[in-house]
Design an enzyme around this catalytic site. Structure first.
Site, mmCIF file in Angstrom:
data_model
loop_
_atom_site.group_PDB
_atom_site.id
_atom_site.type_symbol
_atom_site.label_atom_id
_atom_site.label_comp_id
_atom_site.label_asym_id
_atom_site.label_seq_id
_atom_site.Cartn_x
_atom_site.Cartn_y
_atom_site.Cartn_z
ATOM 1 N N LYS A 1 0.707 -1.114 0.038
ATOM 2 C CA LYS A 1 -0.039 -0.030 0.067
ATOM 3 C C LYS A 1 0.906 1.160 -0.038
ATOM 4 O O LYS A 1 1.508 1.697 0.979
ATOM 5 C CB LYS A 1 -0.952 -0.094 1.266
ATOM 6 C CG LYS A 1 -1.759 1.254 1.488
ATOM 7 C CD LYS A 1 -2.878 1.035 2.416
ATOM 8 C CE LYS A 1 -3.599 2.537 2.676
ATOM 9 N NZ LYS A 1 -4.791 2.210 3.587
ATOM 10 N N ARG B 1 -10.533 10.252 2.115
ATOM 11 C CA ARG B 1 -10.215 10.903 3.499
ATOM 12 C C ARG B 1 -11.433 11.910 3.472
ATOM 13 O O ARG B 1 -11.704 12.137 4.675
ATOM 14 C CB ARG B 1 -8.921 11.243 3.437
ATOM 15 C CG ARG B 1 -7.855 10.129 3.488
ATOM 16 C CD ARG B 1 -6.265 10.778 3.424
ATOM 17 N NE ARG B 1 -5.465 9.645 3.582
ATOM 18 C CZ ARG B 1 -4.002 9.929 3.217
ATOM 19 N NH1 ARG B 1 -3.697 10.837 3.348
ATOM 20 N NH2 ARG B 1 -3.290 8.668 3.135
ATOM 21 N N GLU C 1 7.146 -6.447 0.862
ATOM 22 C CA GLU C 1 6.085 -6.445 1.883
ATOM 23 C C GLU C 1 5.000 -7.440 1.649
ATOM 24 O O GLU C 1 4.492 -7.958 2.504
ATOM 25 C CB GLU C 1 5.126 -4.801 1.622
ATOM 26 C CG GLU C 1 5.970 -3.733 2.259
ATOM 27 C CD GLU C 1 5.653 -3.498 3.722
ATOM 28 O OE1 GLU C 1 4.995 -4.558 4.535
ATOM 29 O OE2 GLU C 1 6.069 -2.320 4.396
ATOM 30 N N LYS D 1 -2.312 -1.397 -3.987
ATOM 31 C CA LYS D 1 -2.898 -0.241 -3.708
ATOM 32 C C LYS D 1 -2.215 0.872 -3.767
ATOM 33 O O LYS D 1 -1.219 1.007 -2.875
ATOM 34 C CB LYS D 1 -3.699 -0.428 -2.477
ATOM 35 C CG LYS D 1 -4.647 0.870 -2.244
ATOM 36 C CD LYS D 1 -5.193 0.655 -0.993
ATOM 37 C CE LYS D 1 -6.127 1.955 -0.533
ATOM 38 N NZ LYS D 1 -6.342 1.899 0.735
HETATM 39 C C1 PBG Z 1 -7.534 3.109 5.585
HETATM 40 C C2 PBG Z 1 -7.654 3.167 4.235
HETATM 41 C C3 PBG Z 1 -7.327 4.183 3.314
HETATM 42 C C4 PBG Z 1 -8.063 3.753 1.887
HETATM 43 C C5 PBG Z 1 -8.293 2.441 2.192
HETATM 44 N N1 PBG Z 1 -8.203 1.974 3.446
HETATM 45 C C6 PBG Z 1 -7.011 5.544 3.350
HETATM 46 C C7 PBG Z 1 -5.495 5.852 3.623
HETATM 47 O O1 PBG Z 1 -4.900 5.104 3.943
HETATM 48 O O2 PBG Z 1 -5.325 6.933 3.820
HETATM 49 C C8 PBG Z 1 -7.879 4.483 0.721
HETATM 50 C C9 PBG Z 1 -8.949 4.095 -0.343
HETATM 51 C C10 PBG Z 1 -9.339 5.044 -1.380
HETATM 52 O O3 PBG Z 1 -8.659 5.833 -1.542
HETATM 53 O O4 PBG Z 1 -10.025 4.584 -2.265
HETATM 54 N N2 PBG Z 1 -6.317 3.204 6.044
#
Ligand code: PBG
Length: 323
Positions: free
Chosen positions: A195, A205, A233, A248
């Site tokens: 990620k 957010r 990872e 992601k």
């Molecule tokens: C929670 C999370 C996030 C996303 C998925 N789970 C936000 C982040 O890490 O700030 C982002 C998903 C998206 O942008 O569609 N940690």
């Protein structure tokens, strides 16, 4: 030889031939729909930076999930927005919290639809970070206990799969142990393994009201520059017991998807994130891009790169398009 014997255009001569030679195909089952459920909402609330996506009430959540399932979508990924946030994300593991309630509701009404839950603290912390803060940064090991409690509360409510997205070290093993100890050895863990820290989570957010109040997520999420580190990872999460892994975001990490596909045998999913969705939506709205075509090409590229399944806010539109 004066003219090539190979004529690539033979494959493309008619629509039927093009269909016959299609290498990558998408179907409704390829798409997982993320859904936001907000505690205390009476009716769904639009999210301005994610046109067409809603913060749901319990009633509208069940309605949308059922509609998605009728289109052939087999799984939803739930994100909870609690009424109260605090330093320690206490609402995140409340057995009567927003996610356990939503899971029970969906499993009761649509038992065949798989319910996956995002396991993270950032929607529940007042500071917006993905764990417990010690001396201005997220403390890794104290956060593991929190993640165990969150995952367990989701599994106990009946989640089909839990998906930790926090990027702490050692969390997959910690969550696996906690689940096994409490009788959930059959609950799979979908790890957000690679990620990246990215501006493309910005609209999410807004939706989840989870932007960090100070600093950023760069001490736990991956830098865009590093591919080998991303593969490590993924490898570590597999060694710790992940059942499937995710890359992601998707379009800025197609190389990671391809390399992970070649190297690992586990199911590999990609998250086509909020910013990837919103920029095409915005261009479509302005008339600068054909939104549907841009969506279709993006999703095909992610699958072609090697993703088995795609988490996308377009799941329903895509299910209609690729049915
Ligand atoms: C929670 C999370 C996030 C996303 C998925 N789970 C936000 C982040 O890490 O700030 C982002 C998903 C998206 O942008 O569609 N940690």
């Amino acid at each position: 030889m004066s003219f090539p014997i190979q004529r690539m255009r033979r494959y493309r001569k008619t629509k039927t031939l093009r269909l016959l030679f299609e290498e990558t195909r998408l179907a409704p089952v390829d798409f997982i729909l993320p859904l936001f459920i907000a505690e205390g909402l009476k009716s769904p609330e639009p999210i301005s930076s994610m046109q067409g996506v809603m913060r749901h009430s319990f009633t509208s959540l069940a309605r949308e999930a059922a509609a998605a399932h009728r289109l052939g979508i087999q799984a939803v990924l739930l994100f909870g927005i609690p009424k109260k946030k605090d330093n320690l994300a206490k609402e995140a593991y409340d057995p009567n919290g927003v996610i356990p309630k939503a899971v029970k509701l969906l499993k009761g009404e649509i038992p065949d639809l798989a319910v996956i839950t995002d396991v993270c603290a950032c929607e529940y912390t007042s500071h917006g970070h993905c764990g417990i803060i010690v001396k201005g940064d997220v403390a890794n090991d104290p956060t593991l206990g929190l993640l165990q409690k969150i995952a367990l509360s989701h599994a106990q409510a009946g989640a089909d799969m839990v998906a930790p997205s926090d990027m702490m070290d050692g969390r997959i093993r910690a969550i696996r142990q906690a689940l096994d100890q409490k009788g959930f050895s059959m609950t799979p863990i979908l790890s957000y393994a690679a990620k990246f820290a990215t501006c493309f989570y910005g609209p999410f957010r807004d939706a989840a009201d989870s932007a960090p109040a100070f600093g950023d997520r760069k001490t736990y999420q991956m830098p865009a520059s590093n591919a080998r580190e991303a593969l490590r990872e993924i490898q570590l999460d597999i060694e710790e017991g992940a059942d499937l892994v995710m890359v992601k975001p998707a379009l800025t990490a197609l190389d990671i998807i391809t390399r992970a596909r070649q190297r690992f045998q586990l199911p590999l999913w990609a998250y086509h994130v909020s910013g990837e969705y919103s920029m095409i939506k915005a261009a479509g709205k302005l008339g600068w891009l054909n939104e549907e075509a841009a969506m279709a090409e993006s999703l095909l590229a992610i699958k072609r790169a090697g993703a088995d399944r795609i988490i996308t806010y377009w799941a329903e539109e895509a299910a209609r398009f690729f049915k």
